[in-house]
Motif scaffolding. Structure first.
Motif, PDB file in Angstrom:
ATOM      1  N   GLN A 187       0.834  -1.199   0.000  1.00  0.00           N
ATOM      2  CA  GLN A 187       0.000   0.000   0.000  1.00  0.00           C
ATOM      3  C   GLN A 187       0.875   1.259   0.000  1.00  0.00           C
ATOM      4  O   GLN A 187       0.600   2.217  -0.722  1.00  0.00           O
ATOM      5  CB  GLN A 187      -0.925  -0.006   1.233  1.00  0.00           C
ATOM      6  CG  GLN A 187      -1.868   1.195   1.343  1.00  0.00           C
ATOM      7  CD  GLN A 187      -2.903   1.241   0.227  1.00  0.00           C
ATOM      8  OE1 GLN A 187      -3.227   0.213  -0.393  1.00  0.00           O
ATOM      9  NE2 GLN A 187      -3.409   2.436  -0.059  1.00  0.00           N
ATOM     10  N   ALA A 188       1.933   1.222   0.789  1.00  0.00           N
ATOM     11  CA  ALA A 188       2.811   2.402   0.881  1.00  0.00           C
ATOM     12  C   ALA A 188       3.471   2.693  -0.466  1.00  0.00           C
ATOM     13  O   ALA A 188       3.562   3.849  -0.895  1.00  0.00           O
ATOM     14  CB  ALA A 188       3.863   2.189   1.960  1.00  0.00           C
ATOM     15  N   VAL A 189       3.934   1.657  -1.136  1.00  0.00           N
ATOM     16  CA  VAL A 189       4.582   1.873  -2.431  1.00  0.00           C
ATOM     17  C   VAL A 189       3.540   2.335  -3.457  1.00  0.00           C
ATOM     18  O   VAL A 189       3.789   3.254  -4.256  1.00  0.00           O
ATOM     19  CB  VAL A 189       5.315   0.613  -2.916  1.00  0.00           C
ATOM     20  CG1 VAL A 189       6.028   0.887  -4.237  1.00  0.00           C
ATOM     21  CG2 VAL A 189       6.325   0.145  -1.869  1.00  0.00           C
ATOM     22  N   TYR A 190       2.366   1.698  -3.415  1.00  0.00           N
ATOM     23  CA  TYR A 190       1.291   2.121  -4.330  1.00  0.00           C
ATOM     24  C   TYR A 190       0.977   3.605  -4.135  1.00  0.00           C
ATOM     25  O   TYR A 190       0.864   4.361  -5.103  1.00  0.00           O
ATOM     26  CB  TYR A 190       0.037   1.275  -4.082  1.00  0.00           C
ATOM     27  CG  TYR A 190      -1.155   1.723  -4.892  1.00  0.00           C
ATOM     28  CD1 TYR A 190      -1.189   1.524  -6.271  1.00  0.00           C
ATOM     29  CD2 TYR A 190      -2.240   2.356  -4.291  1.00  0.00           C
ATOM     30  CE1 TYR A 190      -2.275   1.946  -7.028  1.00  0.00           C
ATOM     31  CE2 TYR A 190      -3.324   2.779  -5.036  1.00  0.00           C
ATOM     32  CZ  TYR A 190      -3.338   2.584  -6.406  1.00  0.00           C
ATOM     33  OH  TYR A 190      -4.410   3.001  -7.147  1.00  0.00           O
ATOM     34  N   GLU A 191       0.861   4.007  -2.891  1.00  0.00           N
ATOM     35  CA  GLU A 191       0.503   5.406  -2.626  1.00  0.00           C
ATOM     36  C   GLU A 191       1.598   6.371  -3.076  1.00  0.00           C
ATOM     37  O   GLU A 191       1.303   7.484  -3.501  1.00  0.00           O
ATOM     38  CB  GLU A 191       0.167   5.595  -1.146  1.00  0.00           C
ATOM     39  CG  GLU A 191      -1.174   4.966  -0.807  1.00  0.00           C
ATOM     40  CD  GLU A 191      -1.662   5.286   0.592  1.00  0.00           C
ATOM     41  OE1 GLU A 191      -0.947   5.998   1.337  1.00  0.00           O
ATOM     42  OE2 GLU A 191      -2.761   4.822   0.939  1.00  0.00           O
ATOM     43  N   TYR A 192       2.835   5.942  -2.985  1.00  0.00           N
ATOM     44  CA  TYR A 192       3.916   6.771  -3.523  1.00  0.00           C
ATOM     45  C   TYR A 192       3.751   6.931  -5.038  1.00  0.00           C
ATOM     46  O   TYR A 192       3.972   8.005  -5.601  1.00  0.00           O
ATOM     47  CB  TYR A 192       5.278   6.148  -3.202  1.00  0.00           C
ATOM     48  CG  TYR A 192       6.467   6.953  -3.702  1.00  0.00           C
ATOM     49  CD1 TYR A 192       7.046   7.948  -2.920  1.00  0.00           C
ATOM     50  CD2 TYR A 192       6.999   6.732  -4.972  1.00  0.00           C
ATOM     51  CE1 TYR A 192       8.129   8.691  -3.383  1.00  0.00           C
ATOM     52  CE2 TYR A 192       8.077   7.470  -5.446  1.00  0.00           C
ATOM     53  CZ  TYR A 192       8.635   8.454  -4.642  1.00  0.00           C
ATOM     54  OH  TYR A 192       9.696   9.192  -5.109  1.00  0.00           O
TER      55      TYR A 192
END
Lengths: 596, 596
Positions: free
Chosen positions: A384-389
């Motif tokens: 999720q964190a990478v997606y949001e980046y």
């Protein structure tokens, strides 16, 4: 120019770069095997080429128009939307319990790209419905879900997002629309919303408006905004339509592009109050709106990619067909202009950027699927964190480059490109909205800096850069000038991106305006380096396939050449951008306002 | 948005960078003193702001249109053109013996910029007349000069350039229009010409078409093209109008922009033959056409600059007026968006590129004046060579950047930019023709490589680079971070440009397609480095003025800051472009046509 979905590249990216196999092994994604995905893409490609693409230029010539009884869409849109809905395309990524297909985002994304590529103005309507569905799935009450989700998921009705007001463009703190509680669980809504995409139309019997408004005692600013469902027609208990609600389209805009897509001014409550119901909790509207917005931002990124692909195909067909001037190396008579080096360069600009942006976006879609479906909470959080980046990069970079690509497309057409009947100019006009709506590029870049880089002190960004370095190591194992060039420029790009991330994190407190003055260049740099990274991965895999004698050699060779081009012509921009970000804020901010 | 000519910057560039004083000391230019020039500019600015600019958006909304009796221009154009002509603006740079003002190009150029800045579609008509005048001055017979020049110079009639045919866009070798000698010194012309700007209109009583055609025994290709005068109405011996000639506008195009400017399809000879007279010698038409074309190319460069200025002013006014979101450093309520760093960056993008392009173009105009008026033949030749090197750069670079600038202008307007009534979108649409007509950017770049770099083995280019180095030495004498940054990036830019020139000269024979695949990036690099050089000169002079306590300190400080911005954000692109040109041809040319 008829649009054909680039299925071969789509499948390559899905399978080889985004690892569809792994996605199909996630809980709940078991149906999404590579074989199924291929069948879905082929069906979708056939549908958009046959039914949707032919309406694209029509919609530009004969835009949707306003009448006092409502907006009439371009001839053919209503029937096309019915086919779209009946075939289940609206529900592709949505839960089966509400009539959807329940496929992962990685499989839905290419279909979305095709729809946008075929007809941006048409595809906007489903895009907005997707956002409304996501918001209701997350925050809707059971009753709201029961009432609205199935009609939205099956395309019986459509959804809208009502944020903007005349005095408040991107600044939601300034929202003034009022919601007065009626004591029966409903609210009366009063206010004016502008720039409402498909805010009115004749393609479905009902429209579900999701509206930001303030309750009487709400705090000021963004913390006092609530989200309401305001249907065009009230819905009876049995699901049938009731009275017309007091939400009316009073005009639509005369726009530069996407002319078939009606952009409405909606007036709520001029005749006693529009009836709405609260979604989720009071004063949490911004949070829910961001659910819609993030889905829509990814979708707008796909618009940029789909449109770029269409413009590329259009220009390519012209470049192969148009005979003019002799070949530089000599020819008895004129040759097709694709033989002229600068036409070739423009085509490679278009092609390589489109492929790079597609690769990055599909990899993002796979991250989303892992973030939503992995059995392991830690894996979900990491993805999720990478997606949001990546979301602001996918939205901002893919749409900015679509303006370069569509411009190149007109240029290849020469004088004919300036004539509207050719159709190339429509792409150029249509593209200009993409860097504006669902948050301008600057707003994406602010998000990239604020929430996505500074908040975790660059951790996610550094994690991505470490992955780029791993690809560099793979490139080092391969021989030849192409891979040496790709590696050299990718390596420099990673170093430049890392330097910028470090600069942002280190200077945000002491020099906030200086850092933000480099926000859009940082976003562009991230797009080039991460898109270039995906192209480099594609080139490595292509060489492995060639070495193994596996598959379509021409395709793999073209992928390597396209990556080489991207490296030489885009990754080479990285050091200049790094300098602009790190050393260039003084010039941005030096003038007093009076000196302008 | 009302356009105001940027007189202050124009005068600064004319006096300080282009050395108007020296131009006014050339034989025949004695009237063009700085005082006279300032008065001319002020009068011109007043005229265009009052009479021409107000028609710009009108012409977009209500384009000129075709009727069977001829093209009717946008309401107000006819009266405005009459005022333009009566005030003598058409003749500003043309000889006094034909009714002109006889002013040097350096004084005429800012007036031309203003006219284009105010209203691109209107200004195109005088631009084409200028080209026709130049061609007739050079190659017309005494009788032709006596008949046509005064009406053209005084704006009684207008001129057109008829090159393009349906089967032959930029490829003049493919021209098919026939000219049959009638034995009486006249010819009958038969053929179809397309994309003829102001090929028909109602602003003057007559139109002087200059038409490329082939005589019966002409050799094939460009060596068999002759130039003819074909008036819309025949001209009697006393100068009065005679019979209607057989040259008719059969349709006009529906275009992306410059909608008030009618783009005609002209049919010659459908009713027995259009009567024309040969200009100069048979089969030398291409040469004469290039006289028109070169004048027009410089003029189109000025269109890019004028339009960029207009878009900048438009966006600036909006950015100062539009209040939205709080300041990043905190503010009690929303602030004007010019306070947001990315809006500032976009404005500086627009401003710095426009100023750099203006500086380079005006310096080019002064070279032209020295090339035409210097008493010393060697000085004339030297200046002519440098001017000719700069023409494709001024045309290609100034117009390409106008597309970046107008795009930034729409972006600053946010959602309002996409609404046609705002007017920002018109600039974006209008700009797209500028890189296409009078030779696409690729054609400018081919000229830059072929005739302007390879032919003299890079001599003129190297001479310019040596001058850049002299400015670097000046910069080294100045203190502070601004001058250090400007010097660093200009120095690198000069090195990069030199490397590219060396590469072009060294590789043209062995790898012609490889070299030409970098032609447009080379042109862009030349624009950035030479435009940056002029900005650096401007910054040095500004510091000298500040040190001397001379003049408007705010203006000079802004010039230094704008130069710093240009250095950090544009000159920093030079190394990437150098690599793209020198190492990047493999990727451009790698794909077989079948692989696309």
């Amino acid at each position: 120019m008829p649009y054909q979905a680039p299925i071969k590249d789509m499948l390559f990216v899905m399978n080889e770069l985004a690892n569809l196999q792994a996605v199909s092994e996630l809980p709940g994604c078991e149906d999404a095997t590579p074989e199924t995905a291929e069948a879905v893409l082929e069906e979708s490609a056939k549908f958009v080429a046959g039914e949707i693409a032919p309406l694209n230029h029509e919609g530009d010539k004969e835009p949707s128009y306003w009448t006092k009884d409502g907006v009439i869409t371009t001839k053919g849109f209503k029937e096309a939307f019915r086919q779209f809905a009946d075939a289940g395309w609206q529900g592709l990524q949505h839960p089966t319990e509400y009539g959807g297909q329940g496929l992962p985002k990685l499989v839905g994304t290419p279909c979305v790209e095709m729809l946008h590529g075929a007809n941006l103005a048409f595809a906007l309507c489903p895009l907005l419905s997707d956002g409304a569905i996501e918001a209701l799935l997350t925050a809707g009450s059971d009753e709201q879900k029961a009432t609205y989700l199935e009609p939205l998921v099956t395309g019986k009705w459509t959804g809208t997002m009502n944020l903007t007001e005349p005095q408040a463009g991107s600044d939601l703190a300034a929202v003034r629309t009022r919601a007065e509680p009626q004591g029966d669980g409903t609210y009366k809504i009063f206010g004016t919303k502008i720039f409402i995409t498909y805010g009115d139309h004749d393609m479905t019997d009902n429209i579900v408006h999701l509206v930001l408004a303030r309750t009487p005692d709400a705090p000021a600013g963004v913390k006092g905004i609530s989200l309401f469902i305001v249907p065009k027609f009230m819905v009876n208990a049995d699901g049938s339509l009731g009275a017309r609600n007091d939400a009316h389209c009073v005009s639509i805009e005369h726009k530069l592009g996407i002319k078939a897509s009606p952009t409405a001014v909606l007036q709520f409550g001029d005749n006693g109050g529009a009836i709405g119901t609260l979604v989720g909790e009071e004063n949490r509207g911004l949070e829910y709106m961001f659910i819609m917005m993030n889905a829509a931002r990814f979708g707008v990124g796909m618009q940029g990619i789909g449109l770029s692909e269409h413009a590329y195909q259009h220009a390519l067909a012209y470049a192969k067909d148009r005979v003019q001037s002799r070949d530089l190396t000599g020819s008895p008579s004129g040759v097709a202009i694709i033989n002229h080096p600068d036409v070739r360069r423009l085509l490679m600009n278009m092609r390589s950027q489109t492929e790079a942006a597609r690769a990055l976006a599909y990899v993002g879609a796979a991250l989303y699927d892992a973030a939503h479906h992995s059995a392991d909470a830690e894996v979900r959080a990491e993805n999720q964190a990478v997606y949001e980046y990546l979301v602001p990069v996918i939205k901002g970079w893919s749409t900015e480059l679509s303006q370069d690509v569509t411009r190149d497309g007109v240029q290849i057409h020469g004088g004919m490109g300036f004539i509207e009947e050719t159709g190339a100019a429509q792409h150029y006009r249509d593209s200009k909205i993409l860097t504006i709506y669902e948050g301008t590029t600057a707003i994406q870049a602010n998000d990239l800096i604020g929430r996505k880089t500074v908040r975790d002190a660059g951790k996610v960004a550094k994690g991505l850069i470490a992955q780029v370095r791993a690809t560099e190591a793979e490139l080092a194992k391969l021989e030849g000038a192409d891979f040496a060039a790709i590696r050299k420029h990718l390596s420099q790009g990673a170093a430049d991106l890392e330097a910028v991330v470090d600069y942002v994190v280190a200077n945000i407190k002491a020099d906030i305006k200086g850092v933000f003055s480099g926000s859009v260049p940082y976003l562009k740099l991230a797009g080039i380096v991460l898109g270039g990274w995906q192209m480099a991965r594609a080139a490595v895999i292509s060489q492995q396939k060639l070495d193994a004698g596996d598959g379509d050699a021409s395709f793999y060779k073209a992928k390597i050449a396209t990556t080489r081009f991207f490296a030489d012509h885009f990754l080479t921009q990285s050091s200049g951008i790094r300098t602009s970000v790190i050393e260039g804020s003084a010039g941005v901010l030096a003038l007093d306002i009076e000196q302008f």
